[in-house]
Design an enzyme around this catalytic site. Structure first.
Site: not given
Length: 325
Positions: A121, A134
């Site tokens: 992201h 992440c």
């Protein structure tokens, strides 16, 4: 969806000329500052897309049908929250998403890789691993890559940066049966039940796991197992590990990419080495030949897949089919 193996990077090439060009480009590209990226989709207009993330380099590379069309700086997991390595498929996507773990944390252009909190992201890129696991991308890059990936697209995360290489005939791993014993006699087809239930999943990408430890081949579609078969391995043989991905176009079944495991380089022809030492039942070969469409992944590994589809805690082979709570 399917999560395949640790410490890989695909080498996606259509022809030797493209392969050599990509090798030179990958290994001699100018260094990017944190937050910078390059985007050249015109280099390849169609074909399956592969995204590769190198933790050591803090870089991501995007290949379409074997041609690098983009690269970007990233920020992966910090110490104690490391980003797992492996070969993943995208499970879920949302343009506007808020973290389920870190309440209030915005994750624009989120593309989920695991049901346990790992995703790609947009986020801050300080120039070093800083996330909670992440993969953070520059905002503009996350928007662009969101447009070329989809549910089921492949993302390979590797510890070390590697250079793409080339192999001509990976399709022979599944379709050929020419294994020879030291006495020059062909190894008989392995005995055991072949399971083939394509009705369990009628859409989505195919993935094939060839486990030497299990002496079994597994076929998944969209993360659901639709096939399984015993395999025979030549006594004393040590067939190589490797990851293969079928590309679009080229010379029929030979248009595949190849990734050598561990070293990051392909030596010789790993596909032929596997085909010369491993035999699958004719019934299974006939069935699986019909699923070798562009984007199909084949992983050959020495790791085992147990009933929970995991070999050990930090080494995922296949993610469980059901969505986790």
């Amino acid at each position: 969806m399917v999560k395949l193996l640790k410490a890989f990077m695909f080498a996606a090439m259509v022809t030797m000329a493209v392969g050599l060009s990509s090798c030179a480009t990958s290994s001699h590209q100018a260094k990017l500052a944190p937050g910078e990226f390059e985007w050249h989709p015109e280099r390849s207009s169609s074909g399956p897309v592969l995204m590769v993330v190198s933790i050591d380099d803090q870089m991501a590379y995007v290949y379409r049908n074997g041609v690098q069309i983009a690269r970007s700086t990233v920020s992966t997991g910090r110490a104690g929250k490391e980003t797992p390595t492996g070969v993943f498929t995208i499970l879920e996507r949302k343009v506007d998403h808020e973290s389920n773990i870190y309440k209030g944390a915005k994750m624009p252009y989120m593309q989920r890789l695991t049901w346990t909190g790992i995703a790609m992201h947009a986020g801050q890129l300080p120039g070093y691993p800083a996330s909670g696991g992440c993969i953070r991308l520059p905002y503009a890059f996350s928007e662009k890559v969101y447009g070329v990936l989809s549910n089921g697209s492949t993302v390979a995360i590797t510890q070390k940066g590697t250079v793409p290489s080339y192999s001509k005939k990976p399709a022979s791993v599944l379709l050929a049966s020419r294994a020879q014993s030291p006495s020059n006699k062909a190894i008989p087809d392995p005995q055991g039940k072949v399971m083939w239930e394509p009705g369990r999943s009628r859409s989505g990408p195919y993935s094939v796991l060839l486990s030497y430890a299990d002496k079994t081949a597994y076929v998944w579609r969209n993360g659901i197992k639709i096939g399984q078969s015993p395999v025979a391995i030549m006594p004393g043989a040590n067939p190589p590990e490797g990851v293969f991905m079928k590309l679009e176009g080229g010379t029929g079944a030979q248009s595949w990419s190849v990734l050598s495991l561990n070293s990051g380089k392909v030596f010789g022809d790993p596909a032929s080495a596997i085909a010369n030492n491993v035999t699958l039942p004719r019934e299974f070969r006939n069935k699986v030949s019909g699923v070798l469409t562009p984007g199909t992944i084949l992983l050959a590994t020495r790791e085992s897949s147990n009933s929970n589809t995991m070999s050990k805690t930090n080494f995922g082979i296949v993610q469980p089919e059901a969505k986790q709570p």
